[in-house]
Design an enzyme around this catalytic site. Structure first.
Site, PDB file in Angstrom:
ATOM      1  N   ASN A   8     -16.372  74.242  19.466  1.00 23.69           N
ATOM      2  CA  ASN A   8     -16.193  74.228  21.053  1.00 23.69           C
ATOM      3  C   ASN A   8     -14.934  74.566  21.503  1.00 23.69           C
ATOM      4  OD1 ASN A   8     -15.071  73.375  23.972  1.00 23.69           O
ATOM      5  ND2 ASN A   8     -15.053  71.069  23.674  1.00 23.69           N
ATOM      6  N   ARG A  89     -20.996  74.549  22.100  1.00 19.01           N
ATOM      7  CA  ARG A  89     -20.836  73.538  23.466  1.00 19.01           C
ATOM      8  C   ARG A  89     -21.001  75.440  24.937  1.00 19.01           C
ATOM      9  NH1 ARG A  89     -15.775  72.113  27.151  1.00 19.01           N
ATOM     10  NH2 ARG A  89     -16.972  71.366  29.063  1.00 19.01           N
ATOM     11  N   HIS A 178     -19.763  67.238  31.881  1.00 25.18           N
ATOM     12  CA  HIS A 178     -20.075  66.266  31.386  1.00 25.18           C
ATOM     13  C   HIS A 178     -21.433  66.237  31.202  1.00 25.18           C
ATOM     14  CE1 HIS A 178     -16.034  65.218  33.230  1.00 25.18           C
ATOM     15  NE2 HIS A 178     -15.772  66.390  31.821  1.00 25.18           N
ATOM     16  N   LEU A 207     -14.014  58.788  32.758  1.00 25.07           N
ATOM     17  CA  LEU A 207     -12.573  59.054  33.453  1.00 25.07           C
ATOM     18  C   LEU A 207     -11.516  59.535  32.622  1.00 25.07           C
ATOM     19  CD1 LEU A 207     -12.856  55.105  34.808  1.00 25.07           C
ATOM     20  CD2 LEU A 207     -13.740  57.931  35.777  1.00 25.07           C
ATOM     21  N   ASN A 209      -8.823  63.242  32.227  1.00 21.11           N
ATOM     22  CA  ASN A 209      -7.820  64.195  32.443  1.00 21.11           C
ATOM     23  C   ASN A 209      -8.756  65.054  34.248  1.00 21.11           C
ATOM     24  OD1 ASN A 209      -5.733  66.145  33.217  1.00 21.11           O
ATOM     25  ND2 ASN A 209      -6.400  67.048  31.788  1.00 21.11           N
ATOM     26  N   ARG A 239      -6.777  67.858  39.586  1.00 25.85           N
ATOM     27  CA  ARG A 239      -7.840  68.067  40.064  1.00 25.85           C
ATOM     28  C   ARG A 239      -7.566  67.332  42.095  1.00 25.85           C
ATOM     29  NH1 ARG A 239     -12.269  69.095  36.026  1.00 25.85           N
ATOM     30  NH2 ARG A 239     -11.266  70.034  34.731  1.00 25.85           N
ATOM     31  N   ASP A 281      -0.696  63.260  34.061  1.00 24.96           N
ATOM     32  CA  ASP A 281      -1.283  62.084  32.851  1.00 24.96           C
ATOM     33  C   ASP A 281      -1.637  60.633  32.997  1.00 24.96           C
ATOM     34  OD1 ASP A 281      -1.291  60.677  30.337  1.00 24.96           O
ATOM     35  OD2 ASP A 281      -1.291  62.335  29.515  1.00 24.96           O
ATOM     36  N   GLY A 329     -10.643  59.021  28.352  1.00 20.88           N
ATOM     37  CA  GLY A 329      -9.072  58.627  27.651  1.00 20.88           C
ATOM     38  C   GLY A 329      -9.027  57.688  28.710  1.00 20.88           C
ATOM     39  N   GLU A 332     -11.714  54.939  28.219  1.00 19.83           N
ATOM     40  CA  GLU A 332     -11.761  53.910  27.373  1.00 19.83           C
ATOM     41  C   GLU A 332     -10.429  53.450  26.669  1.00 19.83           C
ATOM     42  OE1 GLU A 332     -12.579  57.232  24.325  1.00 19.83           O
ATOM     43  OE2 GLU A 332     -14.380  57.277  25.513  1.00 19.83           O
ATOM     44  N   ASN A 333      -9.153  53.429  27.361  1.00 20.10           N
ATOM     45  CA  ASN A 333      -7.594  53.215  26.762  1.00 20.10           C
ATOM     46  C   ASN A 333      -7.209  52.232  28.144  1.00 20.10           C
ATOM     47  OD1 ASN A 333      -7.480  54.479  23.999  1.00 20.10           O
ATOM     48  ND2 ASN A 333      -7.794  56.101  25.199  1.00 20.10           N
ATOM     49  N   GLU A 383     -19.235  63.666  22.907  1.00 17.88           N
ATOM     50  CA  GLU A 383     -19.292  65.302  22.949  1.00 17.88           C
ATOM     51  C   GLU A 383     -19.512  65.878  21.536  1.00 17.88           C
ATOM     52  OE1 GLU A 383     -16.847  65.048  25.567  1.00 17.88           O
ATOM     53  OE2 GLU A 383     -18.359  66.111  26.607  1.00 17.88           O
TER      54      GLU A 383
HETATM   55  P1  ADP Z   1     -10.381  65.394  28.848  1.00 20.88           P
HETATM   56  O1  ADP Z   1     -10.583  65.345  29.714  1.00 20.88           O
HETATM   57  O2  ADP Z   1      -8.878  66.591  28.911  1.00 20.88           O
HETATM   58  O3  ADP Z   1     -10.938  65.249  27.267  1.00 20.88           O
HETATM   59  P2  ADP Z   1      -9.143  62.782  28.438  1.00 20.88           P
HETATM   60  O4  ADP Z   1     -10.931  62.185  27.577  1.00 20.88           O
HETATM   61  O5  ADP Z   1      -8.412  62.973  26.488  1.00 20.88           O
HETATM   62  O6  ADP Z   1      -9.257  63.873  29.202  1.00 20.88           O
HETATM   63  O7  ADP Z   1      -8.699  62.166  29.281  1.00 20.88           O
HETATM   64  C1  ADP Z   1      -6.989  62.280  29.357  1.00 20.88           C
HETATM   65  C2  ADP Z   1      -6.394  61.126  30.058  1.00 20.88           C
HETATM   66  O8  ADP Z   1      -6.717  60.074  29.499  1.00 20.88           O
HETATM   67  C3  ADP Z   1      -4.989  61.327  30.414  1.00 20.88           C
HETATM   68  O9  ADP Z   1      -4.809  60.666  31.663  1.00 20.88           O
HETATM   69  C4  ADP Z   1      -4.683  60.175  29.529  1.00 20.88           C
HETATM   70  O10 ADP Z   1      -3.321  59.676  30.219  1.00 20.88           O
HETATM   71  C5  ADP Z   1      -5.437  58.970  29.553  1.00 20.88           C
HETATM   72  N1  ADP Z   1      -5.225  58.083  28.381  1.00 20.88           N
HETATM   73  C6  ADP Z   1      -5.176  58.083  26.801  1.00 20.88           C
HETATM   74  N2  ADP Z   1      -5.281  57.619  26.216  1.00 20.88           N
HETATM   75  C7  ADP Z   1      -4.799  56.480  27.010  1.00 20.88           C
HETATM   76  C8  ADP Z   1      -4.740  55.333  26.671  1.00 20.88           C
HETATM   77  N3  ADP Z   1      -4.237  54.946  25.752  1.00 20.88           N
HETATM   78  N4  ADP Z   1      -3.899  54.425  28.077  1.00 20.88           N
HETATM   79  C9  ADP Z   1      -3.680  55.103  28.736  1.00 20.88           C
HETATM   80  N5  ADP Z   1      -4.179  56.295  29.646  1.00 20.88           N
HETATM   81  C10 ADP Z   1      -4.969  57.240  28.054  1.00 20.88           C
END
Ligand code: ADP
Length: 399
Positions: A8, A89, A178, A207, A209, A239, A281, A329, A332-333, A383
């Site tokens: 990528n 990519r 995506h 979901l 950034n 955005r 973030d 991000g 998943e989190n 991906e």
């Molecule tokens: P990108 O679109 O840059 O690939 P990611 O899929 O890495 O983005 O997602 C980034 C987002 O995920 C950020 O808003 C970050 O705060 C959130 N994130 C990552 N880890 C955690 C976590 N442990 N708890 C809550 N949010 C998280």
């Protein structure tokens, strides 16, 4: 057995993974950041080890040489020729590419014609491909597009209600992004539930950034929330997502903003950052909201509502769905975001209990209760694996 890489390329970065295929075993993953700037960073994880080096990497060609020597020096591959295929990519495939393709002059020419549609990303993809092609001239190279999965959208779902000639002459339409992630989630959901791809009717929520939501009908993208560009759809880190387009005209008139100003405001200063005034973030926003910061609380509600609205709309548009899948991000989190979103979908009989959802992160898991009328899944996206699979497929077909 074959060693396959996924790559990528950004304008100043590379992310890569090395797989053993068809086992889909990750042998190494890493990145190069700050290419062309001082103190570039090379990092790689393999075999439970981690390396990080700071050095000057003036261009993408040097970055690829660094990656290659690191792979050989750390015995991830014996010779560079062991790397038999690379999936690149390439981001925007316009209306031309509806699946990944093996490299060819025709594909390159077509891809260059699409530069206007992704003026930052497509040139980076091409540069990445050319740098790897030089280092690995005998490998099979495959182009993978973020837009390809969404080419199955029916016309009524991809056209904008603006004069038709802008579609005919300028190809202005919804493309979505995506796609590689939404495709992975679709395939993985089918595997996990034992369904045939053509029987998969779900809403996938990537979901991060950047974020997008896709209605997957009969295993194909039916509608997706990103549009002509990745600025559209739900609220994101910086955005704005969908807004009244007349706001742009109003701001231009009132403040004399140029199109670059507008681009900057809507792409870099909006979303979580713009509303909260704190951060793009979601972790920072969650922390501030927990401390009672009103704008952080507002930003969270706005984000969740956008997701609820979009998922609800897609369920209606598809005539019902079997499951909602979370990834990215945030997906998943953040169990709290998942909880708020699922609570907002209770009208569809969605039920996610805290005991199944709370503090769950980064694992494949069904989060919905037995009583839930719609399944809710957490599926970490991959991906890079899709890219490696497509590259491996091309390698095998041309063997
Ligand atoms: P990108 O679109 O840059 O690939 P990611 O899929 O890495 O983005 O997602 C980034 C987002 O995920 C950020 O808003 C970050 O705060 C959130 N994130 C990552 N880890 C955690 C976590 N442990 N708890 C809550 N949010 C998280």
């Amino acid at each position: 057995m074959a060693i396959v890489m996924s790559v990528n390329a950004g304008s100043s970065s590379f992310k890569f993974q090395v797989f053993e295929m068809p086992e889909e075993k990750v042998l190494a993953q890493g990145n190069v950041e700050r290419i062309g700037l001082e103190n570039s960073i090379f990092g790689m994880k393999f075999n439970g080890q981690k390396i990080k080096e700071v050095m000057d990497i003036p261009d993408h060609g040097v970055a690829v040489k660094k990656i290659m020597s690191a792979l050989v020096d750390n015995k991830i591959v014996e010779h560079l020729d062991d790397i038999q295929a690379v999936g690149h990519r390439m981001v925007h495939g316009g209306e031309y590419f509806d699946h990944s393709v093996k490299e060819s002059q025709e594909a390159i020419d077509k891809f260059i014609e699409l530069t206007d549609l992704a003026p930052l990303h497509n040139p980076a993809g091409l540069l990445g491909y050319r740098s790897f092609k030089e280092a690995l001239p005998h490998a099979s190279h495959t182009f993978v597009f973020d837009t390809a999965f969404h080419q199955s959208m029916p016309k009524e779902n991809y056209l904008y209600p603006i004069p038709y000639e802008y579609y005919e002459n300028d190809k202005i339409r919804r493309y979505g992004m995506h796609g590689t992630s939404h495709l992975y989630l679709t395939q993985r959901y089918a595997e996990l539930t034992g369904k045939k791809i053509e029987d998969v009717n779900i809403v996938t929520c990537h979901l991060g950034n950047g974020g997008s939501i896709t209605a997957v009908k009969n295993g194909k993208s039916f509608k997706t929330s990103m549009g002509f560009t990745p600025l559209a759809g739900i609220m994101m880190g910086t955005r704005c997502g969908d807004i009244d387009p007349a706001i742009i005209v109003y701001l231009q008139k009132k403040y004399g903003y140029t199109y670059e100003d507008i681009d900057n405001i809507l792409n870099k200063k909006s979303g979580f950052l713009g509303v909260s005034g704190i951060s793009s973030d979601s972790r920072d926003i969650e922390d501030a909201a927990a401390e009672g910061n009103e704008r952080a609380i507002l930003a969270e509600k706005m984000f969740n509502n956008r997701v609820i609205e979009t998922v609800s709309g897609y369920i209606g548009l598809m005539g019902g769905a079997d499951a909602i899948v979370f990834a990215g991000g945030i997906g998943e989190n953040s169990w709290l975001h998942r909880k708020e979103i699922c609570d907002g979908l209770s009208v569809f009989g969605v039920e996610v209990l805290d005991e199944l959802n709370k503090d769950v992160r980064g694992v494949e898991k069904k989060l919905s209760s037995e009583a839930s009328k719609m399944e809710v899944w957490l599926i970490p996206t991959d991906e890079e694996l899709v890219m490696a699979r497509d590259a491996y497929k091309d390698l095998m077909e041309n063997a």
